[in-house]
Design an enzyme around this catalytic site. Structure first.
Site, PDB file in Angstrom:
ATOM      1  CG  ASN A  41      10.473  -3.332 -11.806  1.00 10.79           C
ATOM      2  OD1 ASN A  41      11.478  -3.066 -12.455  1.00 10.79           O
ATOM      3  ND2 ASN A  41       9.518  -4.124 -12.279  1.00 10.79           N
ATOM      4  CD  GLU A  42       7.031  -3.034 -15.746  1.00  7.92           C
ATOM      5  OE1 GLU A  42       6.343  -3.951 -15.286  1.00  7.92           O
ATOM      6  OE2 GLU A  42       7.374  -2.964 -16.931  1.00  7.92           O
ATOM      7  CD  GLU A  50      11.884  -4.422 -17.366  1.00  6.24           C
ATOM      8  OE1 GLU A  50      11.016  -5.161 -17.862  1.00  6.24           O
ATOM      9  OE2 GLU A  50      11.915  -4.115 -16.164  1.00  6.24           O
ATOM     10  CB  CYS A  98      -0.883  -0.003   1.246  1.00  5.08           C
ATOM     11  SG  CYS A  98      -1.652   1.601   1.513  1.00  5.08           S
TER      12      CYS A  98
HETATM   13  C1  GLA Z   1       8.225  -6.033 -16.564  1.00  7.67           C
HETATM   14  C2  GLA Z   1       9.034  -6.078 -15.287  1.00  7.67           C
HETATM   15  C3  GLA Z   1      10.093  -7.123 -15.277  1.00  7.67           C
HETATM   16  C4  GLA Z   1       9.600  -8.379 -15.935  1.00  7.67           C
HETATM   17  C5  GLA Z   1       9.129  -8.067 -17.329  1.00  7.67           C
HETATM   18  C6  GLA Z   1       8.702  -9.273 -18.119  1.00  7.67           C
HETATM   19  O1  GLA Z   1       8.657  -5.129 -17.473  1.00  7.67           O
HETATM   20  O2  GLA Z   1       9.589  -4.844 -14.965  1.00  7.67           O
HETATM   21  O3  GLA Z   1      10.445  -7.345 -13.943  1.00  7.67           O
HETATM   22  O4  GLA Z   1       8.565  -8.915 -15.195  1.00  7.67           O
HETATM   23  O5  GLA Z   1       8.018  -7.231 -17.230  1.00  7.67           O
HETATM   24  O6  GLA Z   1       8.194  -8.902 -19.378  1.00  7.67           O
HETATM   25 ZN    ZN Z   2      -3.864   1.337   0.983  1.00  2.46          ZN
END
Ligand code: GLA
Ligand code: ZN
Length: 675
Positions: free
Chosen positions: A150-151, A310, A116
């Site tokens: 990350n993402e 990526e 969260c």
């Molecule tokens: C995302 C994530 C990575 C991996 C790739 C796989 O971009 O950042 O950690 O999971 O997808 O496509």
């Molecule tokens: Zn929350």
């Protein structure tokens, strides 16, 4: 984009997860990756559980060894902070960090992007870890950037998020009266007399539907998206600030995802030292759609070079159908990113995992463990080429005269809208206009509401439904000074509170467009109205699709009128002279072929030239550095394609020299970088 340390080439590499492997393999990794030309690795992306074993026990020994291994091999490091997946013990001990779903159910441990963002425990531990990483590794000379989390993405509907939402609303609206007015709460008796009565718009409250969220109170739902994007950004900043306090000179970034619904990346871009993003197109994705994502990401970084952080070298695992990238396509798409402003080429990942859900995701080193594979050979060839290119165009930028507006608030508002049609897909609508320009090799940027218009001659602002404070004036100044503005159906309807204009559509844009839209008809799937343009460049019989505005000109010139239905004979396409410039208004969605002619016509009229002659499937972009131009030409066709190279130049990849107007056949997936 400014990386730390000495970077004098396009960095090449990507996610490296040696913690999933016995140490004996690491040296072999270094040998193979060096052979492939890899010179940067993103490490420590998902290692929180190994770095922190309990509230106050940290252990950096494995990361020390990883960093030592890659540094000894001469690699640069993009050092991640590991905060995209919290440890299991943390979830047990501090369940408040677990997210709550839109149906009110509390999540358990597992998965990633699962914390969260408004949990103070999460923020505390994430910031602490970032600081420790900075203190321990910040002096290393081969760290080029911090890769925070990350993402980022996803939502949480826990009580802490709800409290934070109320605080966010208090800041935005100051008083409950203002909120009640903005949210038009007298509708269905939703008036609030106490901030505590306001809830997060979950499926327990006003929202329903997963794929296309629906809501009874659009502004409540839009505000939640705004708030959420800000909340997650605050989380990013907790870590960014901790890192910067210790090592101010190392830039911070995180990997974005193109047209990603959850986060307003234009807002994010202002807080990132450079934009990084992950490019995973679906099979058969048109090259111009990939291009649009690159342009959007570049735009979020105010036009500065970005990082392709990526992509898969060969195949993804998470799409419904994970087709292989055909031979040459990995190279082609890598150069496409560079052609659009990337100064890195990076992959997920270096070695393919043995277990869990990414074991069928492509990697430079496959399960077979050696370099004698198609993918490894292709990666190595590209690695060699990037070494040869050196820093020739590193840091170069675009010099576009045409731009297309993209705005998250408008995406949220048009998608959450109840009516007029569920076929309104904001990114794909914007794409139609972007594509018309990109396909014809015009240099085109995607910009946000806050981007300066000073350098542009042409601006497409499709589906400008919500006109935010000051934006109509900005557009007026742009057109007054000679700019060409193109806008469309479903524009100028609401303000930033999603309250509809009472001045007649398109509201604040009415005088600019020189017309009044009285009503808007919706066309059923597969149905179209039409119009005929009798002469000139746009001559032809054209379809009008999606929405049909019923327009009364108020000074605008009628270029075309509907041919059928009860509004036959009324305007569908208008042009209005305003100051030194012009505004075009498409009352209905034009078909692609008309847009192609239209964009060429207005570019010609504004003396904007394509960067390279148009041939189907041949993409061209231009980057400029210190007055020197680099024209990228990419063949996306599945056959060799002949082009005429209009100027004398040299291809940086092959060293081949071309005379002006020389013919050349670009092979399948071939690339030219013409200097
Ligand atoms: C995302 C994530 C990575 C991996 C790739 C796989 O971009 O950042 O950690 O999971 O997808 O496509
Ligand atoms: Zn929350």
């Amino acid at each position: 984009m400014k990386l730390a340390g000495n970077v004098n080439k396009i960095l090449y590499g990507g996610d490296y997860n040696p913690e999933q492997w016995p140490k004996e393999i690491w040296n072999e990794d270094m040998r193979l990756l060096t052979q492939a030309g890899v010179d940067v690795v993103s490490v420590n992306i998902f290692s929180w559980a190994s770095l922190q074993k309990s509230d106050d026990v940290y252990d950096f020994s494995v990361l020390d060894e990883i960093i030592n291994t890659v540094s000894t091999a001469g690699m640069k490091i993009c050092l991640a902070t590991s905060t995209a997946a919290h440890p299991a013990w943390m979830a047990r001990k501090h369940p408040e960090i677990l997210r709550v779903n839109t149906d009110g159910s509390k999540r358990k441990f597992g998965n990633r992007h699962n914390s969260c963002p408004n949990s103070s425990v999460y923020r505390l531990y994430a910031g602490k870890l970032a600081r420790k990483l900075a203190q321990r590794y910040g002096k290393l000379e081969n760290i080029v950037a911090w890769h925070i989390s990350n993402e980022y993405g996803g939502y949480c509907y826990c009580d802490k998020c709800q409290d934070a939402f109320r605080e966010w609303l208090k800041k935005r609206y100051k008083t409950l009266e203002a909120l009640n007015e903005a949210w038009n709460t007298s509708f269905w008796g939703h008036n609030y007399h106490d901030w505590e009565d306001i809830v997060s718009p979950s499926h327990l409250g006003p929202e329903w539907g997963h794929h296309r969220p629906s809501t009874t109170c659009q502004i409540q739902s839009i505000d939640y998206r705004r708030f959420y994007s800000d909340s997650v950004l605050d989380c990013f900043l907790v870590e960014a600030n901790a890192l910067k306090e210790v090592v101010p000179h190392i830039p911070v970034t995180t990997n974005l995802m193109g047209t990603f619904w959850d986060l307003d990346y234009f807002k994010w871009g202002k807080h990132m030292d450079f934009i990084a993003w992950d490019n995973y197109p679906w099979p058969n994705c048109p090259y111009t759609r990939i291009a649009m994502n690159h342009a959007l990401m570049r735009g979020c970084g105010d036009g500065k070079p970005f990082s392709l952080m990526e992509q898969t070298p060969s195949v993804t695992n998470w799409q419904p159908y994970n087709t292989l990238k055909r031979p040459g396509v990995m190279r082609l798409w890598s150069y496409q990113a560079v052609a659009h402003g990337s100064d890195t080429v990076m992959f997920f990942q270096m070695r393919r995992s043995r277990g869990c859900c990414e074991k069928f995701h492509g990697a430079i080193i496959d399960h077979c463990g050696h370099g004698n594979t198609r993918v490894f050979r292709e990666v190595t060839q590209l690695g060699d080429e990037l070494k040869k290119l050196g820093d020739s165009f590193l840091g170069s930028r675009f010099d576009s005269k045409a731009a297309v507006l993209y705005d998250w608030d408008n995406w949220w508002a048009t998608t959450l809208s109840s009516g007029p049609t569920t076929d309104m897909n904001y990114p794909e609508e914007v794409y139609r206009y972007y594509e018309a320009l990109a396909k014809q090799n015009y240099s085109v940027d995607i910009i946000g509401i806050d981007t300066s218009l000073d350098n542009y001659k042409i601006l497409f602002a499709p589906l400008l439904y919500m006109v935010k404070p000051g934006y109509a004036d900005k557009l007026k100044a742009f057109v007054n000074g000679g700019g060409i503005l193109i806008t469309t159906y479903f524009s100028g309807l609401a303000d930033d509170r999603d309250l509809c204009t009472l001045e007649g559509y398109p509201g604040e844009l009415r005088s600019l467009c020189g017309l009044w839209v009285e009503e808007t008809d919706v066309l059923l799937p597969g149905k179209a109205n039409g119009f005929v343009i009798g002469d000139g460049v746009l001559k032809g019989t054209w379809k009008a699709e999606l929405l049909c505005d019923i327009i009364h000109p108020e000074g605008a010139q009628v270029v075309a009128a509907y041919e059928s239905d009860f509004y036959a004979g009324t305007p569908v396409l208008c042009r209005n002279n305003f100051g030194k410039g012009q505004v075009w208004y498409f009352g209905a969605r034009p078909q692609v072929e008309l847009l192609d002619l239209f964009t060429k016509m207005i570019c010609d009229e504004s003396n904007v030239q394509p960067v390279f002659p148009v041939t189907e499937g041949i993409e061209a972009t231009r980057r400029v550095k210190n007055g020197k131009e680099f024209t990228f030409v990419l063949n996306h066709n599945d056959t060799g394609t002949e082009v005429v190279i209009p100027f004398a130049c040299c291809d940086l990849l092959s060293d081949k020299k071309f005379a002006a107007n020389e013919r050349f056949t670009i092979p399948v997936a071939g690339v030219l970088i013409l200097a």
